[in-house]
Each structure stands twice: as structure tokens, then as C-alpha cells.
Design a protein around this motif. Sequence first.
Motif, PDB file in Angstrom:
ATOM      1  N   LYS A  73      19.079  41.178 118.516  1.00 26.43           N
ATOM      2  CA  LYS A  73      19.372  40.365 117.122  1.00 26.43           C
ATOM      3  C   LYS A  73      20.129  41.319 116.245  1.00 26.43           C
ATOM      4  O   LYS A  73      20.947  40.950 115.229  1.00 26.43           O
ATOM      5  CB  LYS A  73      17.712  40.191 116.438  1.00 26.43           C
ATOM      6  CG  LYS A  73      17.015  39.331 117.249  1.00 26.43           C
ATOM      7  CD  LYS A  73      15.580  39.143 116.466  1.00 26.43           C
ATOM      8  CE  LYS A  73      14.571  40.229 116.646  1.00 26.43           C
ATOM      9  NZ  LYS A  73      14.204  40.307 118.037  1.00 26.43           N
ATOM     10  N   THR A  74      19.934  42.717 116.289  1.00 33.18           N
ATOM     11  CA  THR A  74      20.698  43.556 115.596  1.00 33.18           C
ATOM     12  C   THR A  74      22.342  43.499 115.595  1.00 33.18           C
ATOM     13  O   THR A  74      23.188  43.599 114.996  1.00 33.18           O
ATOM     14  CB  THR A  74      20.021  45.103 115.477  1.00 33.18           C
ATOM     15  OG1 THR A  74      18.909  45.202 115.217  1.00 33.18           O
ATOM     16  CG2 THR A  74      21.177  46.081 114.559  1.00 33.18           C
ATOM     17  N   THR A  75      22.535  43.513 117.043  1.00 32.75           N
ATOM     18  CA  THR A  75      23.865  43.373 117.616  1.00 32.75           C
ATOM     19  C   THR A  75      24.588  42.085 117.011  1.00 32.75           C
ATOM     20  O   THR A  75      25.758  42.178 116.841  1.00 32.75           O
ATOM     21  CB  THR A  75      23.919  43.497 119.081  1.00 32.75           C
ATOM     22  OG1 THR A  75      23.269  44.982 119.415  1.00 32.75           O
ATOM     23  CG2 THR A  75      25.383  43.661 119.750  1.00 32.75           C
TER      24      THR A  75
ATOM     25  N   ALA B  93      23.841  40.388 114.572  1.00 31.21           N
ATOM     26  CA  ALA B  93      24.017  40.471 113.212  1.00 31.21           C
ATOM     27  C   ALA B  93      25.446  41.016 112.885  1.00 31.21           C
ATOM     28  O   ALA B  93      26.233  40.684 112.033  1.00 31.21           O
ATOM     29  CB  ALA B  93      22.873  41.200 112.408  1.00 31.21           C
ATOM     30  N   GLN B  94      25.555  42.301 113.721  1.00 29.06           N
ATOM     31  CA  GLN B  94      26.830  43.233 113.546  1.00 29.06           C
ATOM     32  C   GLN B  94      28.177  42.440 113.761  1.00 29.06           C
ATOM     33  O   GLN B  94      29.080  42.282 113.101  1.00 29.06           O
ATOM     34  CB  GLN B  94      26.789  44.463 114.216  1.00 29.06           C
ATOM     35  CG  GLN B  94      25.817  45.387 113.764  1.00 29.06           C
ATOM     36  CD  GLN B  94      25.569  46.597 114.602  1.00 29.06           C
ATOM     37  OE1 GLN B  94      25.855  46.377 115.805  1.00 29.06           O
ATOM     38  NE2 GLN B  94      24.825  47.536 114.102  1.00 29.06           N
TER      39      GLN B  94
ATOM     40  N   HIS C  30      22.320  48.273 106.502  1.00 26.33           N
ATOM     41  CA  HIS C  30      21.190  48.043 107.620  1.00 26.33           C
ATOM     42  C   HIS C  30      19.732  48.657 106.792  1.00 26.33           C
ATOM     43  O   HIS C  30      19.571  49.610 106.583  1.00 26.33           O
ATOM     44  CB  HIS C  30      21.187  48.955 108.817  1.00 26.33           C
ATOM     45  CG  HIS C  30      19.986  48.199 110.051  1.00 26.33           C
ATOM     46  ND1 HIS C  30      20.492  48.621 111.258  1.00 26.33           N
ATOM     47  CD2 HIS C  30      19.003  47.953 109.757  1.00 26.33           C
ATOM     48  CE1 HIS C  30      19.547  47.988 111.911  1.00 26.33           C
ATOM     49  NE2 HIS C  30      18.473  47.857 110.958  1.00 26.33           N
TER      50      HIS C  30
ATOM     51  N   THR D  97      15.535  48.797 106.135  1.00 22.09           N
ATOM     52  CA  THR D  97      14.101  48.521 106.624  1.00 22.09           C
ATOM     53  C   THR D  97      13.184  48.793 105.518  1.00 22.09           C
ATOM     54  O   THR D  97      13.456  49.406 104.184  1.00 22.09           O
ATOM     55  CB  THR D  97      13.879  49.400 107.608  1.00 22.09           C
ATOM     56  OG1 THR D  97      14.143  50.829 107.267  1.00 22.09           O
ATOM     57  CG2 THR D  97      14.489  49.168 108.668  1.00 22.09           C
TER      58      THR D  97
ATOM     59  N   PHE E   6      21.695  43.760 105.780  1.00 14.16           N
ATOM     60  CA  PHE E   6      20.906  43.189 106.858  1.00 14.16           C
ATOM     61  C   PHE E   6      19.579  43.818 107.009  1.00 14.16           C
ATOM     62  O   PHE E   6      19.480  45.118 106.847  1.00 14.16           O
ATOM     63  CB  PHE E   6      21.634  43.707 108.107  1.00 14.16           C
ATOM     64  CG  PHE E   6      20.735  43.328 109.236  1.00 14.16           C
ATOM     65  CD1 PHE E   6      20.390  42.169 109.865  1.00 14.16           C
ATOM     66  CD2 PHE E   6      20.273  44.574 110.352  1.00 14.16           C
ATOM     67  CE1 PHE E   6      19.727  41.614 111.014  1.00 14.16           C
ATOM     68  CE2 PHE E   6      19.666  44.254 111.448  1.00 14.16           C
ATOM     69  CZ  PHE E   6      19.441  42.865 111.776  1.00 14.16           C
TER      70      PHE E   6
ATOM     71  N   ASP F 254      16.242  44.106 108.990  1.00 16.67           N
ATOM     72  CA  ASP F 254      15.530  43.873 110.425  1.00 16.67           C
ATOM     73  C   ASP F 254      13.970  44.067 110.127  1.00 16.67           C
ATOM     74  O   ASP F 254      13.522  44.694 109.147  1.00 16.67           O
ATOM     75  CB  ASP F 254      15.936  45.020 111.143  1.00 16.67           C
ATOM     76  CG  ASP F 254      15.686  44.706 112.648  1.00 16.67           C
ATOM     77  OD1 ASP F 254      15.431  43.752 112.980  1.00 16.67           O
ATOM     78  OD2 ASP F 254      15.812  45.718 113.438  1.00 16.67           O
TER      79      ASP F 254
END
Length: 556
Positions: A315-317, A319-320, A338, A340, A369, A371
Amino acid sequence: MNNLYPVEQILEDAIREENTQKLKSLPKKDFDYDDITLGEQGQHPLQYLEELYDNDEIDEKFVTVVIKELTARGMRGNESVFNGNPCPAADVIAQRVLPFDARLELLKKNLAETIREGGNVKKFVGEIIDEIKKIYKNADYQSYQKECPLTPFGGDTESLLSLMSHLRSSAMKNSPDPDLKFLSRHLKEIEQFYSILENANHEMEDLTLENNKKKNAAKNNFNSGSANSGNGAGKQDKDKTGYDGKPIVKETEKLTPQEVRAELDREFVGQDRAKLMMQAIAARAVFDAVRHKNPEGVPKEALHTRISGPTGVGKTTFAQHYNKMLAAIGRSNGNFVHLTREKVVEGYIGQTEKAMKEFLQEAMGGVLFIDEVHNLTPEQGGGEKKDFGFRVVEALVAVMEEQRENITIIVAGYDEDIERFLDSDKGLRGRFDNALVLDAYGREDLGRIMDLFVEKQDLIMPDEVREYALDEIMKYKESVGDQFANGRVIRNFVEKMPTEMALRMMPNADPKEVENLSYEERNTVTLADAKAYVDKLKASVPQKEKRRSIGFTAEM
């Protein structure tokens, strides 16, 4: 200047006059262009170019032309800064004065020569890194980013990492350029160069962030008499780092939408549904920009997006990559912040709002973003919003509407957690109407992911070993259910294979045990290696407690 050797005189005149024909008349053989000096100060040609360019005395494009001609004639770069130790073009690259294309020309030429001559790519870039580390070992994070870091170089397109990315993508496209054509056969070395730079920059950012902590701590101690009064006053500011300790603000290289899609297909297995949705979002944004007579006067569609899916699907990749697509269509400046919960949720009134405002400012123009976004809205008894995380949500709702054209908010999490987050505020669901859904991986896609990691690890995996590993991993998936970590399980398996191979081939950690083995023997994964790791994987599965049977067969 009248005593100049003719070649030096021709070169100096050609540069001063911006005369391409004089440049082309310079000898191509039997002459060392790194030994000549130019100008009143007797400078190396690159230093001379730097000074003239920095003083706006010569055109930017002509600087690149000069460097292209000189590197074609064998010039490698100034080595004086490095105490006589050869490091091709390191001086120019490190000082970041010349235009991007000029530095790219130097990097391309010198990397090609290093590989041709059997040189060590790691040493090639290592000397650049070592010198910068010496200079910035006591710097704070802001100075390091602003002045001369390893990768950013003070601009989106002028980083050493951007140079390397550009070089890598050009080599992949089988460029007609002879140096790039040669380098296309050595993508592994280029990838190594890229990785070394990236890792070194992270180390320096960590070091400079630690310097910030020390300076803040010293400042707080000095002011402790007055700073410790009030609600948390004097508390050290949180470092702007993400969940993995890396800097929150990240710069991405500028690509075309087609290049982003090609990179996504190359590096991200499967997930066709999410890829198609991302392509549709990009197409709509571009379409809106061209279909209006006056596009500047038409409000842009908000692109706030939610990314959902099980663990280990990237998911993070993703988003990038989405951020890269937004940059490609002009909806992001490349910033990827990023965030949190632990970075913004504070324990005192006003602190959470202040922290959130700072991060929103960092992300303005780019992407924020978040997460594991459900952590912002923990479940409270009786539906009460007692947690400070809800203040972050309130700030998000406000900025998503007011700054819809200037920032894109992306949230990520498991399907059910995303739903809980959207239900936490009536203003959220309608604003996160773009949904990128990532699916759990099946056997075929897991096999493709395994192939990618095997290639990156420079391993040889026979078909029988690959099929055995996939069979066992699918059994493991069935046993752990929703806890299966998809691509992460495959990555862990492949990355552990060299450990199992080492235990099999050199249990005593003695290099002599493998020195007579061939390259294939040293790098081939066997069934025994795979079984050794699979046994450990099986052992990690929690065993259900066996119920005692009833009657005479019961164990005593």
C-alpha cells in the motif's frame, strides 16, 4: 596567457567565445585534459567552467557542450579535493554548481569508464559520499538538506539521485548514445550505485536529525528554568520522520505519465484493478486540463484517495507511485509527506493542532500520506471523541476542501479499518471518493514476485525449488489466514536463502570451503536450502491446543 600551450589557448578561447567549432578542433588522442589549467588562477577546466557559469558569463547549454566534448576526449574530472585519490568528476558532482545535463554527462561518461576498466562502482561513489560526510558530520538537518546533501542538491531535478535515476531510465530505453548503450548491459551496477547513494543519504539524514536532537536538548537544558512551566512547554519538537525513521518529505523525479505506468508495471506485480483506477484518475485530470477553453479558470477535481488492502500487498509503495503520477500530470510538486499517529497526536491542548499544521505546510503542493489511518480514530466507549487524534481528522476535513487544488490526501489501511475511519466523521467519506483497492496475491503473482526478488538477490533458483517453495508458502497462507503477509513472505523467503546456502556450503564460516566452487554452485538455491527455511516457517505457525480424547485411548 600568451605562454599557454596551444591546446589550452584554443580551449580557453572556445569557452570564452562559446565557440563550438573551436572545441571540435581540439585533439582527441595523446593529450590529457585533466593536466591543463585555464584562466588567471590556473584552474582545472571543470573549475574554470564552474566559475564562469556561476558568474553568468557563459550559457548553461554551452557548459554541457564543453563537458561533452572534453569527456569524449578522455577528461575524467578534478581530483584535488580528494587529496590526490582518484574519484572521477567527484569534485564537480559534489559541488553541484554545473547544470543538470552537464553533471549527467560527467556521471554517464565516468561510470561507463569505471565499468569498462573493471573498476569498483562502490568505490566510485564511496569517495564522493565520504567527502560529504566529513563536511556535514556536525551539520543540522536543515543545513544538510539546504546546502549540499548527497541526494537533494537543493532542487527537485538536480539531485545526485535524480541524475542516477535519469541515467538508469535512459539506459533501460536502449539509447543510441554509445555510453548509455554500453551501460544498458550493466544495469545491476547502476542499481548498486543508486542503492548506495540512497542508503548513504538516509544515514546522513539520520545523523543530522540526531544533531538536531542534541542541539534542542542542549537548548532545553539551558532554558530549563523558564521553559518547563506551562502545558508541556520546553518539550523537544518531534523529528519529521515517518514510521520507518526516514525523512517525511521525499522528492520524486519528474516522469511522464507513460513512464510512471511503465515503472509501476515493471516494479509492482499484479493489482490490475488498482492500476487501471490510477490510470483513470490521471486521464481525467489531463482531460480536464485540455478540454476547457480557459482551464486556469476551471476548478480542479479533488484527488484525495483511499488505498485499502491486506497486509504485505504494498500500500505504501503504491501510494509513492501514485504521487509520481500526480507529479507527472502537474498535480504534485513531488513532496511525499509520510505521516503516522505518533508524529502528530500530542497530549496537550493546542499541540496536536500545531503539529498537524506544520505537516500540512510541508505537504502543501504535494501529497500527505497517512498510513494505518484508523489509528487516528481509536474506538471510544459511548461514541465519544476523547482522543486528540480526532483533532487531526477535523484539520484534514477543513484542508481537504479549502486547499483541494493544492494538496492531495492519501490514506491507507485494511478494508475494515478504512471503513471505520470514514465513519468517524460525516465529512470524510464524500471527500475520499477515489478508491484504490489492492487484492491479496494468488499463487501466480506470488511466483512473479519471487522471480523479481531472486533476480535482485543475484540467485539461481531451479524450477523444482521454485515450485516446492510456492507449494509450501500456499499451505502456510492457508494455515495463517488473514495474517498472511503476501509479498512480504516471499521477500523474507528469498532474502533468507543466502543464509541457508551459507550454512550448507560453509558451516565453519571458512571461505576456503567455497573457493573452488563455480559461480553457479555458489549461487544456486537447492531443495535442501528451501526446506530448511520452510521448516522454520511452519514452526512459526501457532499450534492449536489438542483436545484430549475420551475413553481408554486418552493420553495419561
